[in-house]
Design an enzyme around this catalytic site. Structure first.
Site, short mmCIF file in Angstrom:
data_model
loop_
_atom_site.label_atom_id
_atom_site.label_comp_id
_atom_site.label_asym_id
_atom_site.label_seq_id
_atom_site.Cartn_x
_atom_site.Cartn_y
_atom_site.Cartn_z
N HIS A 58 0.81 -1.22 0.00
CA HIS A 58 0.00 0.00 0.00
C HIS A 58 0.84 1.26 0.00
O HIS A 58 0.31 2.36 -0.10
CB HIS A 58 -1.03 0.00 1.14
N HIS B 224 7.32 6.94 4.65
CA HIS B 224 6.68 6.37 3.47
C HIS B 224 6.00 7.50 2.69
O HIS B 224 5.94 8.64 3.17
CB HIS B 224 5.67 5.28 3.87
N HIS C 203 2.67 8.77 0.01
CA HIS C 203 1.37 8.62 -0.66
C HIS C 203 1.46 9.47 -1.93
O HIS C 203 1.99 10.59 -1.88
CB HIS C 203 0.23 9.12 0.23
N GLU D 180 -2.60 13.28 1.05
CA GLU D 180 -3.70 12.87 1.93
C GLU D 180 -4.36 14.09 2.54
O GLU D 180 -5.57 14.26 2.45
CB GLU D 180 -3.16 11.95 3.04
N HIS E 30 5.41 10.97 4.83
CA HIS E 30 5.11 10.81 6.26
C HIS E 30 6.31 10.23 6.99
O HIS E 30 6.75 9.12 6.66
CB HIS E 30 3.91 9.87 6.46
N THR F 217 -3.77 6.99 8.86
CA THR F 217 -4.64 7.19 7.70
C THR F 217 -4.95 5.88 6.98
O THR F 217 -5.60 5.89 5.93
CB THR F 217 -4.01 8.17 6.69
S1 B30 Z 1 0.19 7.08 8.40
O1 B30 Z 1 1.39 7.86 8.53
O2 B30 Z 1 -0.95 7.61 9.11
N1 B30 Z 1 -0.20 6.99 6.87
C1 B30 Z 1 0.98 2.99 10.09
C2 B30 Z 1 1.86 4.04 10.34
C3 B30 Z 1 1.61 5.29 9.80
C4 B30 Z 1 0.50 5.51 9.02
C5 B30 Z 1 -0.38 4.47 8.75
C6 B30 Z 1 -0.13 3.20 9.30
C7 B30 Z 1 1.23 1.66 10.71
O3 B30 Z 1 2.17 1.50 11.43
N2 B30 Z 1 0.37 0.66 10.44
C8 B30 Z 1 0.48 -0.66 11.01
C9 B30 Z 1 1.67 -1.37 10.49
N3 B30 Z 1 1.50 -1.90 9.14
C10 B30 Z 1 2.76 -2.30 8.61
C11 B30 Z 1 3.51 -1.24 8.00
O4 B30 Z 1 4.69 -1.14 8.26
O5 B30 Z 1 2.95 -0.36 7.15
C12 B30 Z 1 0.64 -3.01 9.13
C13 B30 Z 1 -0.20 -3.06 7.91
O6 B30 Z 1 -0.60 -1.99 7.30
O7 B30 Z 1 -0.58 -4.12 7.47
CU1 B30 Z 1 1.00 -0.78 6.65
ZN ZN Z 2 1.08 7.77 5.56
#
Ligand code: B30
Ligand code: ZN
Length: 264
Positions: A63, A91, A93, A103, A116, A201
């Site tokens: 993703h 990462h 988007h 976002e 982010h 998000t």
């Molecule tokens: S964000 O910055 O709000 N877009 C996570 C961290 C930051 C954002 C969103 C999600 C996060 O740590 N999610 C859980 C961990 N993930 C693994 C990963 O490293 O990225 C589990 C998953 O979804 O299956 Cu993605």
């Molecule tokens: Zn993000």
């Protein structure tokens, strides 16, 4: 491979992940005329990420394109966030060609992309214990301006690996030579920013994030952006490669939250 959620129907995430239907969700539109300036928030006056982390691993997690950091350094100067934070990953988007993939939006303007940088509060033992706590995470967000002929050479360290075929497909990952995250930021952190309480998000959408959204975008050149636009993931049936672009969640209701900004 194949995630249990995707960007084709973000409005249905809350069925499996109840927090996604909560009242403190991200991203949001930032209406700058409604932002409350406070002298309690100060500018960042020095760079936060001038040190190289011990290791960096670039990966396509299906993703996003993410860089995991190890040996991360502790940051104790987060401006009104009195806790200490440790960066664990960053990462991106983004959109398809010349489109809009950020976002957050600012006065309803959407940029090509958004970077982010994810940190956790070191009052908690590790990222996993912090991720669901209301004060567990801080994310620093930088808009990415993508219709530009200027180059941000910092992104070469990522786009060259992707071009070499090292993270183009879901599940691929590669160790890269560590570089200071500052190389991507073009000193935009010295300018104005917005601060509010929100969430991850993506599912599970935990309401654990103190957001800092910087007003000035960083740049990416058209040719660098094109490399991101070629990145693919596998759909639910596997093996069918679809483009990862437009991996952004629609803006969420503010529900009475205040967005703060610095006094200018
Ligand atoms: S964000 O910055 O709000 N877009 C996570 C961290 C930051 C954002 C969103 C999600 C996060 O740590 N999610 C859980 C961990 N993930 C693994 C990963 O490293 O990225 C589990 C998953 O979804 O299956 Cu993605
Ligand atoms: Zn993000």
């Amino acid at each position: 491979a194949g995630s249990s959620w995707n960007y084709s129907s973000p409005e249905s995430w809350s069925r499996k992940y109840p927090a996604c239907g909560g009242r403190r969700q991200s991203p949001i539109n930032i209406d700058t005329s409604e932002a409350e300036s406070t002298w309690l928030l100060e500018r960042f006056t020095k760079s936060l990420f001038s040190e190289e982390p011990e290791n960096m691993t670039l990966k396509n997690n299906g993703h996003s394109i993410q860089v995991d950091l190890t040996g991360g350094f502790v940051i104790d100067n987060m401006r009104l966030l009195f806790d200490r934070y440790k960066a664990v990953q960053f990462h991106v988007h983004w959109a398809k060609s010349n489109g809009k993939g950020s976002e957050h939006t600012i006065n309803d303007k959407r940029y090509w992309g958004e970077l982010h940088i994810v940190l956790y509060n070191t009052d908690y033992e590790d990222f996993e214990s912090a991720v669901s706590k209301s004060d567990g995470l801080a994310v620093l967000a930088f808009f990415i301006y993508g219709d530009f002929s200027f180059k941000n050479s910092g992104f070469d360290k990522i786009t060259e690996e992707i071009s070499d075929g090292n993270a183009k497909y879901e599940g691929e990952s590669v160790e890269i030579s560590p570089f200071a995250i500052d190389d991507l930021l073009q000193y935009t952190f010295l300018k104005s920013y917005y601060r509010y309480l929100g969430s991850l998000t993506t599912p599970p959408c935990y309401e654990s994030v103190t957001w800092t959204v910087f007003e000035d975008p960083i740049y990416i050149s058209r040719s660098q952006a094109r490399v991101f636009e070629e990145i693919v993931y596998e759909n639910e049936r596997g093996h069918h490669h679809e483009h990862l672009y437009n991996n952004y969640r629609p803006v969420q209701p503010l529900n009475g939250r205040t967005v703060y900004t610095i006094d200018s």
